[in-house]
Design a protein around this motif. Sequence first.
Motif, PDB file in Angstrom:
ATOM      1  N   MET B 348      -0.434  -7.922   2.178  1.00 58.87           N
ATOM      2  CA  MET B 348       0.250  -6.346   1.559  1.00 58.87           C
ATOM      3  C   MET B 348      -0.992  -6.516   0.769  1.00 58.87           C
ATOM      4  O   MET B 348      -0.944  -7.373  -0.423  1.00 58.87           O
ATOM      5  CB  MET B 348       0.790  -5.444   1.533  1.00 58.87           C
ATOM      6  N   VAL B 349      -2.132  -5.271   0.161  1.00 66.06           N
ATOM      7  CA  VAL B 349      -2.567  -5.360  -1.046  1.00 66.06           C
ATOM      8  C   VAL B 349      -2.810  -3.962  -1.541  1.00 66.06           C
ATOM      9  O   VAL B 349      -2.447  -3.094   0.284  1.00 66.06           O
ATOM     10  CB  VAL B 349      -4.020  -5.935  -1.065  1.00 66.06           C
ATOM     11  N   CYS B 350      -3.088  -3.252  -2.868  1.00 65.07           N
ATOM     12  CA  CYS B 350      -2.596  -2.272  -3.594  1.00 65.07           C
ATOM     13  C   CYS B 350      -4.137  -1.769  -4.326  1.00 65.07           C
ATOM     14  O   CYS B 350      -4.835  -3.169  -4.760  1.00 65.07           O
ATOM     15  CB  CYS B 350      -1.671  -2.254  -3.760  1.00 65.07           C
ATOM     16  N   TYR B 351      -4.559  -0.526  -4.725  1.00 67.35           N
ATOM     17  CA  TYR B 351      -5.143  -0.559  -5.726  1.00 67.35           C
ATOM     18  C   TYR B 351      -4.758   0.825  -5.819  1.00 67.35           C
ATOM     19  O   TYR B 351      -4.876   2.004  -5.008  1.00 67.35           O
ATOM     20  CB  TYR B 351      -6.842  -0.700  -5.008  1.00 67.35           C
ATOM     21  N   GLY B 352      -5.124   1.340  -7.174  1.00 69.21           N
ATOM     22  CA  GLY B 352      -5.312   2.679  -7.489  1.00 69.21           C
ATOM     23  C   GLY B 352      -3.934   2.287  -8.589  1.00 69.21           C
ATOM     24  O   GLY B 352      -3.066   1.286  -8.835  1.00 69.21           O
ATOM     25  N   ASP B 353      -3.481   3.102  -9.667  1.00 68.93           N
ATOM     26  CA  ASP B 353      -3.175   2.892 -10.486  1.00 68.93           C
ATOM     27  C   ASP B 353      -1.420   2.801 -10.604  1.00 68.93           C
ATOM     28  O   ASP B 353      -0.821   4.503  -9.771  1.00 68.93           O
ATOM     29  CB  ASP B 353      -3.335   5.023 -11.919  1.00 68.93           C
ATOM     30  N   GLY B 354      -1.480   2.089 -11.252  1.00 70.04           N
ATOM     31  CA  GLY B 354       0.592   1.705 -10.651  1.00 70.04           C
ATOM     32  C   GLY B 354       1.015   1.341  -9.052  1.00 70.04           C
ATOM     33  O   GLY B 354       1.837   0.980  -9.126  1.00 70.04           O
ATOM     34  N   ALA B 355      -0.073   0.987  -8.608  1.00 69.11           N
ATOM     35  CA  ALA B 355       0.170   0.996  -7.390  1.00 69.11           C
ATOM     36  C   ALA B 355       0.724  -0.549  -6.954  1.00 69.11           C
ATOM     37  O   ALA B 355       1.857  -1.083  -6.989  1.00 69.11           O
ATOM     38  CB  ALA B 355      -0.692   0.652  -6.506  1.00 69.11           C
ATOM     39  N   GLU B 369      -1.200 -12.512  -8.340  1.00 65.52           N
ATOM     40  CA  GLU B 369      -2.977 -12.530  -8.683  1.00 65.52           C
ATOM     41  C   GLU B 369      -3.822 -11.070  -7.586  1.00 65.52           C
ATOM     42  O   GLU B 369      -4.578 -10.142  -7.600  1.00 65.52           O
ATOM     43  CB  GLU B 369      -3.757 -13.380  -7.847  1.00 65.52           C
ATOM     44  N   LYS B 370      -3.544 -11.190  -6.430  1.00 71.22           N
ATOM     45  CA  LYS B 370      -3.937 -10.034  -5.038  1.00 71.22           C
ATOM     46  C   LYS B 370      -2.803 -10.132  -4.312  1.00 71.22           C
ATOM     47  O   LYS B 370      -2.768  -8.920  -3.763  1.00 71.22           O
ATOM     48  CB  LYS B 370      -5.339 -11.157  -4.249  1.00 71.22           C
ATOM     49  N   TYR B 371      -2.169 -10.831  -3.495  1.00 67.41           N
ATOM     50  CA  TYR B 371      -1.338 -10.380  -2.532  1.00 67.41           C
ATOM     51  C   TYR B 371      -0.473 -10.626  -2.780  1.00 67.41           C
ATOM     52  O   TYR B 371       0.829 -11.084  -3.528  1.00 67.41           O
ATOM     53  CB  TYR B 371      -1.718 -12.165  -1.258  1.00 67.41           C
ATOM     54  N   PHE B 372       0.652  -9.362  -2.231  1.00 70.26           N
ATOM     55  CA  PHE B 372       2.548  -9.290  -1.363  1.00 70.26           C
ATOM     56  C   PHE B 372       1.565 -10.054  -0.189  1.00 70.26           C
ATOM     57  O   PHE B 372       1.479  -9.715   0.651  1.00 70.26           O
ATOM     58  CB  PHE B 372       2.953  -8.043  -1.086  1.00 70.26           C
ATOM     59  N   VAL B 373       3.018 -11.193  -0.315  1.00 74.95           N
ATOM     60  CA  VAL B 373       2.814 -12.454   1.374  1.00 74.95           C
ATOM     61  C   VAL B 373       4.656 -11.833   1.589  1.00 74.95           C
ATOM     62  O   VAL B 373       5.236 -11.672   0.750  1.00 74.95           O
ATOM     63  CB  VAL B 373       3.089 -13.505   0.283  1.00 74.95           C
ATOM     64  N   PHE B 374       4.472 -11.569   2.751  1.00 73.34           N
ATOM     65  CA  PHE B 374       5.714 -11.149   3.543  1.00 73.34           C
ATOM     66  C   PHE B 374       5.842 -12.088   5.070  1.00 73.34           C
ATOM     67  O   PHE B 374       4.537 -12.539   5.572  1.00 73.34           O
ATOM     68  CB  PHE B 374       5.787  -9.819   4.220  1.00 73.34           C
ATOM     69  N   ASP B 375       7.323 -12.804   4.478  1.00 73.05           N
ATOM     70  CA  ASP B 375       7.413 -14.002   6.033  1.00 73.05           C
ATOM     71  C   ASP B 375       7.425 -12.854   7.223  1.00 73.05           C
ATOM     72  O   ASP B 375       8.174 -14.431   7.800  1.00 73.05           O
ATOM     73  CB  ASP B 375       8.156 -15.263   5.376  1.00 73.05           C
ATOM     74  N   GLU B 376       7.756 -12.222   7.675  1.00 76.63           N
ATOM     75  CA  GLU B 376       7.415 -11.392   8.606  1.00 76.63           C
ATOM     76  C   GLU B 376       7.073 -10.369   8.860  1.00 76.63           C
ATOM     77  O   GLU B 376       6.039  -9.852   7.929  1.00 76.63           O
ATOM     78  CB  GLU B 376       9.062 -10.712   8.703  1.00 76.63           C
ATOM     79  N   ASN B 377       6.360  -9.333   9.520  1.00 81.59           N
ATOM     80  CA  ASN B 377       5.738  -8.473  10.652  1.00 81.59           C
ATOM     81  C   ASN B 377       7.328  -7.376  10.626  1.00 81.59           C
ATOM     82  O   ASN B 377       7.936  -7.424  10.437  1.00 81.59           O
ATOM     83  CB  ASN B 377       5.351  -8.867  11.754  1.00 81.59           C
ATOM     84  N   VAL B 378       6.994  -6.289   9.815  1.00 85.44           N
ATOM     85  CA  VAL B 378       7.383  -5.297   8.756  1.00 85.44           C
ATOM     86  C   VAL B 378       6.994  -3.849   9.498  1.00 85.44           C
ATOM     87  O   VAL B 378       5.374  -3.668   9.202  1.00 85.44           O
ATOM     88  CB  VAL B 378       8.061  -4.971   7.916  1.00 85.44           C
ATOM     89  N   SER B 379       7.904  -2.861   9.668  1.00 90.59           N
ATOM     90  CA  SER B 379       7.496  -1.775  10.587  1.00 90.59           C
ATOM     91  C   SER B 379       7.245  -0.810   9.037  1.00 90.59           C
ATOM     92  O   SER B 379       8.005  -0.710   8.216  1.00 90.59           O
ATOM     93  CB  SER B 379       9.048  -1.245  10.945  1.00 90.59           C
ATOM     94  N   ARG B 380       5.720   0.128   9.673  1.00 91.34           N
ATOM     95  CA  ARG B 380       5.604   1.074   7.913  1.00 91.34           C
ATOM     96  C   ARG B 380       6.606   1.999   7.880  1.00 91.34           C
ATOM     97  O   ARG B 380       6.945   2.320   6.435  1.00 91.34           O
ATOM     98  CB  ARG B 380       4.033   1.294   8.575  1.00 91.34           C
ATOM     99  N   LYS B 381       6.220   3.225   8.356  1.00 93.97           N
ATOM    100  CA  LYS B 381       7.771   3.620   8.565  1.00 93.97           C
ATOM    101  C   LYS B 381       9.295   3.246   8.494  1.00 93.97           C
ATOM    102  O   LYS B 381       9.500   3.507   7.499  1.00 93.97           O
ATOM    103  CB  LYS B 381       7.477   4.306  10.609  1.00 93.97           C
ATOM    104  N   LYS B 382       9.761   1.910   8.676  1.00 97.33           N
ATOM    105  CA  LYS B 382      10.643   1.979   8.019  1.00 97.33           C
ATOM    106  C   LYS B 382      10.964   1.077   7.250  1.00 97.33           C
ATOM    107  O   LYS B 382      11.957   1.180   6.613  1.00 97.33           O
ATOM    108  CB  LYS B 382      11.413   1.242   9.735  1.00 97.33           C
TER     109      LYS B 382
END
Lengths: 402, 402
Positions: B348-355, B369-382
């Motif tokens: 995941m990456v993000c941009y904006g104040d406080g993100a 530095e740049k990335y949020f690293v997940f070791d699995e695919n997860v659902s946006r909704k859940k």
Amino acid sequence: MKKLGLLLFIAVSLQACSQAQPVPPVQVAPPPDKNVAVYAELPEGHDAAQEIGIDIEDFSKKDELFDIENNYSEAYKSIILNEKYGKDITYVIGHKSPDSDAVGSAIAYANLLNELGIEAKAVTAGRINNETRFALNYYGMEEPEILTDATGKQFVLTDHSTYTHSIDGMRDARIVGIVDHHGIGDATNTELIFVRSLPVGAACTNVYMAYKECGVEITRDMARVMLMGIISDTSNGTSSMTEMDYKAYNELKELAEIDDFDALAKGMADGLLNYDGMRPIDIYKNDYKEYEAGGHTFAIGIANVDNEKDMYDRADEMRKAMEEHYDEIGMDMLFGMIKNKPQDQMLMVCYGDGATEVMEECFHNYDGEKYFVFDENVSRKKKIVPPIMKALEEAASSESSK
Amino acid sequence: MKKLGLLLFIAVSLQACSQAQPVPPVQVAPPPDKNVAVYAELPEGHDAAQEIGIDIEDFSKKDELFDIENNYSEAYKSIILNEKYGKDITYVIGHKSPDSDAVGSAIAYANLLNELGIEAKAVTAGRINNETRFALNYYGMEEPEILTDATGKQFVLTDHSTYTHSIDGMRDARIVGIVDHHGIGDATNTELIFVRSLPVGAACTNVYMAYKECGVEITRDMARVMLMGIISDTSNGTSSMTEMDYKAYNELKELAEIDDFDALAKGMADGLLNYDGMRPIDIYKNDYKEYEAGGHTFAIGIANVDNEKDMYDRADEMRKAMEEHYDEIGMDMLFGMIKNKPQDQMLMVCYGDGATEVMEECFHNYDGEKYFVFDENVSRKKKIVPPIMKALEEAASSESSK
């Protein structure tokens, strides 16, 4: 047209009452000729449609009879069974200031879940009113317990889908189902749940359909509580009735095996006018709902009377109670509706910063001193809430665009 | 467990493909042994339940088979027919950044209304994605028109019930129905309408049930578009499947008469990875949803890749596009998810104040530095939206209590 509908309705009612009680499942009586009477009694307002200029078609043309006995659905039964209820009990609860439809739908839906093997319990969101009390007492049934804090518990909501109409803590509770007849409110969640809101006159009609879908027999007592809800929300079958409500009303009336139906209906109607032992603020909060719009909060309470003098007296008393309890209630604006149904007239009073201005903008019927005078009884949900919300939202958006 | 489920699923699929195509109505194939595989693939999260400490029961115990052919309901048909549609056309529309379930459910539900004599037209809330385009092209069916302003029009919403996921102007439109599978969103109205949100894997499964209730025959083309939606939302029957989804998937697959089902499924899966001719900002907005919480607005876009190198390249490209188009998008915070499903990893990456601060608080997997690293695919909704909303709401309430 209205009188003709009422006469036809009475004729059908008398016919139903005079018949011997058959054993269930019964053949439901046909509704009165719908082109003559039934749809003449539908609620007047389809506000969103009117507002954006959509011409409502005469929907009786599309109507056709149907066989409710054919409504068994293993699919819906499976969906209810497969909901993830958790090991804790599921509370089934209607809205705050509970009316007979909120209480009846909660009792009947909790029983349906029990019959399906799910641990559920009907509760109410506050003291039941004297209409509901009369009916439950007449039936010899117990009043459900009152629950006031939802935090950490699990719920099916009946007869509402809006947080401000729920008991406190509902945002920190788990909602596993919604059974409503109010369009759709602001209750939200991220779980997949079963939401069923139907365009019918009473939440109890929706619950009646759920019994049919699940193939669960409607006992005498469950017929009685569902009938109680429909009687209450449709002024005993004279307003807001759809074809589906007629199906439910007719069959439930037979299954309920009530010795003196007219005594029940009259007792419930009298209960609506009975505020014995209640302080003016209790009367204001007896049929009371809270709302939010444009960054403002407001509330509307309703009291019923049966003559013009009481209407003015009740209005003065209510206005005084609204002022005295304003801080404690904590809403920005308070509105009160005093309905004199026999003479088809109504007053409104208000208190709070900007409340009079909002009312004047919406209704143009201020007497300049105390009362907003209506020459007809109107629905809070359909005729009072939408213009107030719209006025508050427009005021907020013109404020923010400055 | 996961692999066993997949193997069983493939076995069932192959069996279905190798059978001669019978004429409808068909006897649906039984789902795979559900205690072994089906419910092992259910979505992981029941967040509200977990959060408040409710212990989820193993719901497979309550499960039983049912006969969908027995689902005809004159009552539901009557409710759809008696809705007050007005004389204008009713548009049936899914959510913005339409996916195959949003498009398929809109096409199929509009057709159902047409079959019932109601003038309705399926439209989409934007450019369809390459998965949907592949399927419609494979079927030889036309893409629905795009509609971008709802003002003054009349709608049935499918696959969503939240204003921020609707096209512009929906608050000034008339909503006459909701057919969803996302719990319940913030779309509200004061009219009584038919809302049906079911806890199933795809909105198209809900529409399939509506066909059964109305007794309307499912044609080959309608089977195809509904199947398209279920394939998309359940990763071709391998995740989020309920018993109801199996019923729908199996029968629709037979009715759809698809010569080479594997080619369809592979083409759709490849379509999800195909961003040919799209600018990075188009890719960000290809599967994109907006949200509000605690007085802040945020958005999350998803892109799919099939290897680790592309995942990092796409993340850099997306982060740059989010920054360049930040003002134009107008959200407070932007988040991007880059999913590498074959290797079950995600950035995941993000941009904006406080993100960045919100992400760090929620997920504890920042590389600094740049990335949020997940070791699995997860659902946006859940898994992504609920913690972000909670963090923003808590920040807002601690701010206001100061």
